[in-house]
Design a protein around this motif. Structure first.
Motif, PDB file in Angstrom:
ATOM      1  N   GLY A 109      -3.548 -16.519   4.079  1.00 33.51           N
ATOM      2  CA  GLY A 109      -4.472 -17.354   3.340  1.00 33.51           C
ATOM      3  C   GLY A 109      -5.357 -18.190   4.254  1.00 33.51           C
ATOM      4  N   PRO A 110      -6.411 -18.730   3.705  1.00 36.03           N
ATOM      5  CA  PRO A 110      -6.883 -18.596   2.341  1.00 36.03           C
ATOM      6  C   PRO A 110      -7.329 -17.153   2.060  1.00 36.03           C
ATOM      7  CG  PRO A 110      -7.911 -20.477   3.447  1.00 36.03           C
ATOM      8  CD  PRO A 110      -7.255 -19.655   4.494  1.00 36.03           C
ATOM      9  N   ALA A 111      -7.148 -16.727   0.820  1.00 35.38           N
ATOM     10  CA  ALA A 111      -7.514 -15.371   0.443  1.00 35.38           C
ATOM     11  C   ALA A 111      -7.921 -15.352  -1.018  1.00 35.38           C
ATOM     12  CB  ALA A 111      -6.348 -14.415   0.676  1.00 35.38           C
ATOM     13  N   THR A 112      -8.609 -14.293  -1.394  1.00 32.20           N
ATOM     14  CA  THR A 112      -9.051 -14.110  -2.773  1.00 32.20           C
ATOM     15  C   THR A 112      -8.145 -13.100  -3.469  1.00 32.20           C
ATOM     16  OG1 THR A 112     -10.528 -12.259  -2.265  1.00 32.20           O
ATOM     17  CG2 THR A 112     -11.431 -14.492  -2.005  1.00 32.20           C
ATOM     18  N   PRO A 113      -8.185 -13.061  -4.788  1.00 31.62           N
ATOM     19  CA  PRO A 113      -7.414 -12.027  -5.485  1.00 31.62           C
ATOM     20  C   PRO A 113      -7.806 -10.617  -5.051  1.00 31.62           C
ATOM     21  CG  PRO A 113      -8.142 -13.699  -7.039  1.00 31.62           C
ATOM     22  CD  PRO A 113      -8.812 -14.015  -5.740  1.00 31.62           C
ATOM     23  N   ALA A 114      -9.085 -10.392  -4.797  1.00 35.18           N
ATOM     24  CA  ALA A 114      -9.534  -9.061  -4.379  1.00 35.18           C
ATOM     25  C   ALA A 114      -8.947  -8.682  -3.027  1.00 35.18           C
ATOM     26  CB  ALA A 114     -11.053  -9.000  -4.333  1.00 35.18           C
ATOM     27  N   GLN A 115      -8.836  -9.648  -2.126  1.00 34.71           N
ATOM     28  CA  GLN A 115      -8.251  -9.370  -0.814  1.00 34.71           C
ATOM     29  C   GLN A 115      -6.755  -9.090  -0.928  1.00 34.71           C
ATOM     30  OE1 GLN A 115      -9.515 -12.938   1.167  1.00 34.71           O
ATOM     31  NE2 GLN A 115     -11.607 -12.186   1.460  1.00 34.71           N
ATOM     32  N   PHE A 116      -6.075  -9.841  -1.775  1.00 36.58           N
ATOM     33  CA  PHE A 116      -4.659  -9.573  -2.021  1.00 36.58           C
ATOM     34  C   PHE A 116      -4.486  -8.188  -2.626  1.00 36.58           C
ATOM     35  CE2 PHE A 116      -1.090  -9.743  -5.094  1.00 36.58           C
ATOM     36  CZ  PHE A 116      -0.037  -9.954  -4.207  1.00 36.58           C
ATOM     37  N   ALA A 117      -5.342  -7.821  -3.564  1.00 35.39           N
ATOM     38  CA  ALA A 117      -5.263  -6.508  -4.199  1.00 35.39           C
ATOM     39  C   ALA A 117      -5.478  -5.401  -3.178  1.00 35.39           C
ATOM     40  CB  ALA A 117      -6.303  -6.403  -5.312  1.00 35.39           C
ATOM     41  N   ARG A 118      -6.394  -5.596  -2.271  1.00 38.62           N
ATOM     42  CA  ARG A 118      -6.653  -4.583  -1.240  1.00 38.62           C
ATOM     43  C   ARG A 118      -5.447  -4.440  -0.320  1.00 38.62           C
ATOM     44  NH1 ARG A 118     -12.047  -4.353   2.647  1.00 38.62           N
ATOM     45  NH2 ARG A 118     -11.457  -2.488   3.828  1.00 38.62           N
ATOM     46  N   TRP A 119      -4.849  -5.562   0.054  1.00 42.62           N
ATOM     47  CA  TRP A 119      -3.673  -5.544   0.928  1.00 42.62           C
ATOM     48  C   TRP A 119      -2.508  -4.823   0.269  1.00 42.62           C
ATOM     49  CZ3 TRP A 119       0.991  -8.472   0.152  1.00 42.62           C
ATOM     50  CH2 TRP A 119       1.870  -8.463   1.253  1.00 42.62           C
ATOM     51  N   LEU A 120      -2.382  -4.987  -1.042  1.00 42.09           N
ATOM     52  CA  LEU A 120      -1.240  -4.423  -1.761  1.00 42.09           C
ATOM     53  C   LEU A 120      -1.558  -3.055  -2.369  1.00 42.09           C
ATOM     54  CD1 LEU A 120       1.629  -5.395  -2.355  1.00 42.09           C
ATOM     55  CD2 LEU A 120       0.780  -6.421  -4.470  1.00 42.09           C
ATOM     56  N   SER A 121      -2.852  -2.680  -2.372  1.00 41.35           N
ATOM     57  CA  SER A 121      -3.325  -1.461  -3.037  1.00 41.35           C
ATOM     58  C   SER A 121      -3.024  -1.537  -4.535  1.00 41.35           C
ATOM     59  CB  SER A 121      -2.695  -0.199  -2.445  1.00 41.35           C
ATOM     60  OG  SER A 121      -3.324   0.965  -2.948  1.00 41.35           O
ATOM     61  N   ALA A 122      -3.600  -2.561  -5.144  1.00 43.48           N
ATOM     62  CA  ALA A 122      -3.426  -2.804  -6.576  1.00 43.48           C
ATOM     63  C   ALA A 122      -4.799  -3.072  -7.190  1.00 43.48           C
ATOM     64  CB  ALA A 122      -2.501  -3.996  -6.803  1.00 43.48           C
ATOM     65  N   PRO A 123      -4.943  -2.960  -8.497  1.00 39.95           N
ATOM     66  CA  PRO A 123      -6.239  -3.216  -9.134  1.00 39.95           C
ATOM     67  C   PRO A 123      -6.682  -4.674  -8.955  1.00 39.95           C
ATOM     68  CG  PRO A 123      -4.779  -2.014 -10.620  1.00 39.95           C
ATOM     69  CD  PRO A 123      -3.939  -2.471  -9.471  1.00 39.95           C
ATOM     70  N   ALA A 124      -7.950  -4.867  -8.648  1.00 38.23           N
ATOM     71  CA  ALA A 124      -8.467  -6.216  -8.427  1.00 38.23           C
ATOM     72  C   ALA A 124      -8.387  -7.062  -9.691  1.00 38.23           C
ATOM     73  CB  ALA A 124      -9.913  -6.138  -7.928  1.00 38.23           C
ATOM     74  N   SER A 125      -8.646  -6.465 -10.842  1.00 42.14           N
ATOM     75  CA  SER A 125      -8.596  -7.233 -12.092  1.00 42.14           C
ATOM     76  C   SER A 125      -7.174  -7.717 -12.381  1.00 42.14           C
ATOM     77  CB  SER A 125      -9.099  -6.375 -13.256  1.00 42.14           C
ATOM     78  OG  SER A 125      -8.324  -5.181 -13.372  1.00 42.14           O
ATOM     79  N   TRP A 126      -6.191  -6.893 -12.076  1.00 45.93           N
ATOM     80  CA  TRP A 126      -4.786  -7.283 -12.235  1.00 45.93           C
ATOM     81  C   TRP A 126      -4.456  -8.446 -11.306  1.00 45.93           C
ATOM     82  CZ3 TRP A 126      -1.098  -7.123  -8.364  1.00 45.93           C
ATOM     83  CH2 TRP A 126       0.227  -7.358  -8.768  1.00 45.93           C
ATOM     84  N   ALA A 127      -4.913  -8.373 -10.057  1.00 48.48           N
ATOM     85  CA  ALA A 127      -4.635  -9.437  -9.094  1.00 48.48           C
ATOM     86  C   ALA A 127      -5.297 -10.746  -9.519  1.00 48.48           C
ATOM     87  CB  ALA A 127      -5.114  -9.024  -7.701  1.00 48.48           C
ATOM     88  N   ARG A 176       0.815  -1.222   0.000  1.00 48.28           N
ATOM     89  CA  ARG A 176       0.000   0.000   0.000  1.00 48.28           C
ATOM     90  C   ARG A 176       0.847   1.269   0.000  1.00 48.28           C
ATOM     91  NH1 ARG A 176      -1.304  -3.439   3.532  1.00 48.28           N
ATOM     92  NH2 ARG A 176      -0.649  -2.206   5.333  1.00 48.28           N
ATOM     93  N   GLY A 177       2.141   1.138  -0.216  1.00 48.44           N
ATOM     94  CA  GLY A 177       3.009   2.301  -0.217  1.00 48.44           C
ATOM     95  C   GLY A 177       3.226   2.900   1.150  1.00 48.44           C
ATOM     96  N   THR A 178       2.891   2.163   2.203  1.00 48.07           N
ATOM     97  CA  THR A 178       3.004   2.667   3.571  1.00 48.07           C
ATOM     98  C   THR A 178       4.333   2.226   4.189  1.00 48.07           C
ATOM     99  OG1 THR A 178       1.725   0.757   4.323  1.00 48.07           O
ATOM    100  CG2 THR A 178       0.530   2.816   3.989  1.00 48.07           C
ATOM    101  N   VAL A 179       4.752   2.965   5.219  1.00 45.21           N
ATOM    102  CA  VAL A 179       6.038   2.711   5.856  1.00 45.21           C
ATOM    103  C   VAL A 179       5.982   1.381   6.603  1.00 45.21           C
ATOM    104  CG1 VAL A 179       7.739   3.570   7.500  1.00 45.21           C
ATOM    105  CG2 VAL A 179       6.439   5.184   6.086  1.00 45.21           C
ATOM    106  N   HIS A 180       6.957   0.504   6.324  1.00 44.91           N
ATOM    107  CA  HIS A 180       7.036  -0.812   6.956  1.00 44.91           C
ATOM    108  C   HIS A 180       8.461  -1.118   7.386  1.00 44.91           C
ATOM    109  CE1 HIS A 180       3.001  -1.714   5.527  1.00 44.91           C
ATOM    110  NE2 HIS A 180       3.063  -2.921   6.058  1.00 44.91           N
ATOM    111  N   LEU A 181       8.602  -1.980   8.368  1.00 45.74           N
ATOM    112  CA  LEU A 181       9.855  -2.671   8.614  1.00 45.74           C
ATOM    113  C   LEU A 181       9.800  -3.960   7.813  1.00 45.74           C
ATOM    114  CD1 LEU A 181      10.328  -2.326  12.486  1.00 45.74           C
ATOM    115  CD2 LEU A 181      10.959  -0.721  10.669  1.00 45.74           C
ATOM    116  N   LEU A 182      10.819  -4.198   6.991  1.00 47.29           N
ATOM    117  CA  LEU A 182      10.904  -5.403   6.176  1.00 47.29           C
ATOM    118  C   LEU A 182      12.172  -6.153   6.540  1.00 47.29           C
ATOM    119  CD1 LEU A 182      10.120  -3.748   2.716  1.00 47.29           C
ATOM    120  CD2 LEU A 182       8.471  -4.831   4.270  1.00 47.29           C
ATOM    121  N   ALA A 183      12.163  -7.469   6.378  1.00 48.07           N
ATOM    122  CA  ALA A 183      13.399  -8.232   6.542  1.00 48.07           C
ATOM    123  C   ALA A 183      14.351  -7.828   5.427  1.00 48.07           C
ATOM    124  CB  ALA A 183      13.116  -9.725   6.497  1.00 48.07           C
ATOM    125  N   ALA A 184      15.591  -7.506   5.794  1.00 49.30           N
ATOM    126  CA  ALA A 184      16.546  -7.031   4.786  1.00 49.30           C
ATOM    127  C   ALA A 184      16.746  -8.054   3.670  1.00 49.30           C
ATOM    128  CB  ALA A 184      17.875  -6.694   5.451  1.00 49.30           C
TER     129      ALA A 184
END
Length: 385
Positions: A226-244, A86-94
């Motif tokens: 998971g389990p998850a749908t493409p729409a839920q993945f798209a929402r988590w990532l802030s991406a278009p649902a059709s693309w997901a 979602r373009g938000t600030v995160h701590l990620l594993a290097a």
């Protein structure tokens, strides 16, 4: 097709998020190693609120404190602070940074990112950022000066809307710089944030191939959420649902049903526990479990949706998690070393759960390196923006 209950799904998610069984701390630096592993499994810890990120990680790793998390980030550099889903600030594993940058670079680009800079100007800005940060940690003002010196005065034009202010034009390329692995956060300098090069965190760093990175990110996401749908993945990532949806179709995934609704897991990862989810946890603002898990109507049942969601958005309230679902909200206020914790359960807690809550409050104090006290009552603080 595998048929799953909500209880089975909750139990697996709690286990994988180290919320039912804490992460094992092994290796030469047990807490530090476990911190990076937990952040990797969570697909990042939201760090818009620094103390919330420290709590998210500390609540999953025995004996970890905010000092341990900060050491992993700024000293050991097993974590990196950047922008994740979602373009938000995160701590990620290097060690996950090549995957993240490869996957984010392969996302469809929002049209608003392209409105202030031409493609040629964007390339100039990215090259200027990379050059300026190669061996430096710079504040926004310092980086602006360096970018303008390398590109031209146009990069410093204050034309980008920013709350009640205007930002210089070059900042509209910040998202592309993050996705491309050109920039990440450095340690704060006083009250000022700094930026640096990801290659300083991970020697030899290079983004993964975009398609391979997206496939790996989907696998990681489905492992944790998971389990998850493409729409839920798209929402988590802030991406278009059709693309997901097209992305899911291209991967080796297995369909299952959760309470009668179809969702997906990675192929070969369809084992679920028979035990019911159990336990009580305090999760801070924007905790990964709260934000990433769906369906919302099952995670926030009944009154929890009205009390703990902000216009349908999860994460804006710290939540009380009871047996894997949201059962209240809470808030903490610090005064010196004293941390006042107020918890508002949506149902009366029995003696066993009251003891578990007291243990969680004590753990919050340990992570934040203070002494925590518990009050059970109404939380009168509104949602975080």
């Amino acid at each position: 097709m595998t048929r799953l209950s909500w209880a089975q799904v909750c139990a697996r998610r709690l286990e994988r998020h180290a919320l039912s069984v804490p992460a094992s701390a092994t290796g030469p630096a047990p807490e530090a190693d476990a911190v990076a592993a937990v952040v990797s499994t969570m697909c990042g810890a939201h760090a818009q609120v620094a103390s919330a990120a420290e709590l998210s990680v500390g609540l999953r790793v025995p004996r970890a404190t905010r000092t341990v998390v900060r050491q992993a980030l700024w000293t050991d550099r097993t974590l990196v602070k950047s922008r994740g889903p979602r373009g938000t600030v995160h701590l990620l594993a290097a060690t996950d940074l090549p995957m993240w940058t490869g996957a984010l670079s392969a996302l469809p680009v929002a049209s608003h990112e392209q409105s202030l800079l031409t493609p040629e100007q964007t390339e100039q800005v990215l090259a200027a950022i990379a050059d300026a940060l190669a061996e430096a940690e710079l504040t926004t003002a310092e980086l602006t000066e360096q970018v303008v010196a390398r590109t031209g005065p146009w990069a410093g034009d204050r034309v980008m809307e920013a709350f009640q202010d205007k930002w210089p034009r070059w900042i509209s390329a910040m998202a592309a710089a993050t996705r491309g692995g050109v920039i990440c956060f450095g340690p704060n300098r006083g009250r000022s944030i700094t930026y640096t090069s990801p290659a300083r965190w991970l020697p030899g760093f290079a983004p993964m191939d975009g398609r391979a990175a997206l496939a790996e990110l989907v696998r990681r996401y489905l492992y944790a959420y998971g389990p998850a749908t493409p729409a839920q993945f798209a929402r988590w990532l802030s991406a278009p649902a059709s693309w997901a949806a097209k992305l899911f179709e291209s991967l080796d995934l297995a369909p299952v049903t959760v309470e009668g609704s179809r969702a997906w897991v990675a192929a070969g990862d369809a084992d679920f526990p028979d035990d019911r989810p159990a336990g009580l946890r305090l999760l801070p603002y924007f905790d990964a479990y709260t934000v990433g898990c769906h369906p919302r109507e099952l995670l926030f049942p009944g009154a929890a949706a009205d009390r703990a969601l902000a216009r349908g958005q999860a994460g804006n309230y710290p939540v009380l998690l009871v047996d894997g679902t949201v059962g209240g909200v809470w808030h903490q206020r610090r005064s010196g070393r004293t941390i006042h914790v107020t918890v508002e359960p949506l149902r009366t807690l029995g003696a066993r759960r009251r003891r578990a809550l007291e243990e969680q409050v004590e753990r919050v104090g340990q992570i934040l390196e203070g002494t925590a006290s518990l009050t059970i009552g109404a939380v009168d603080v509104g949602p975080h923006a």
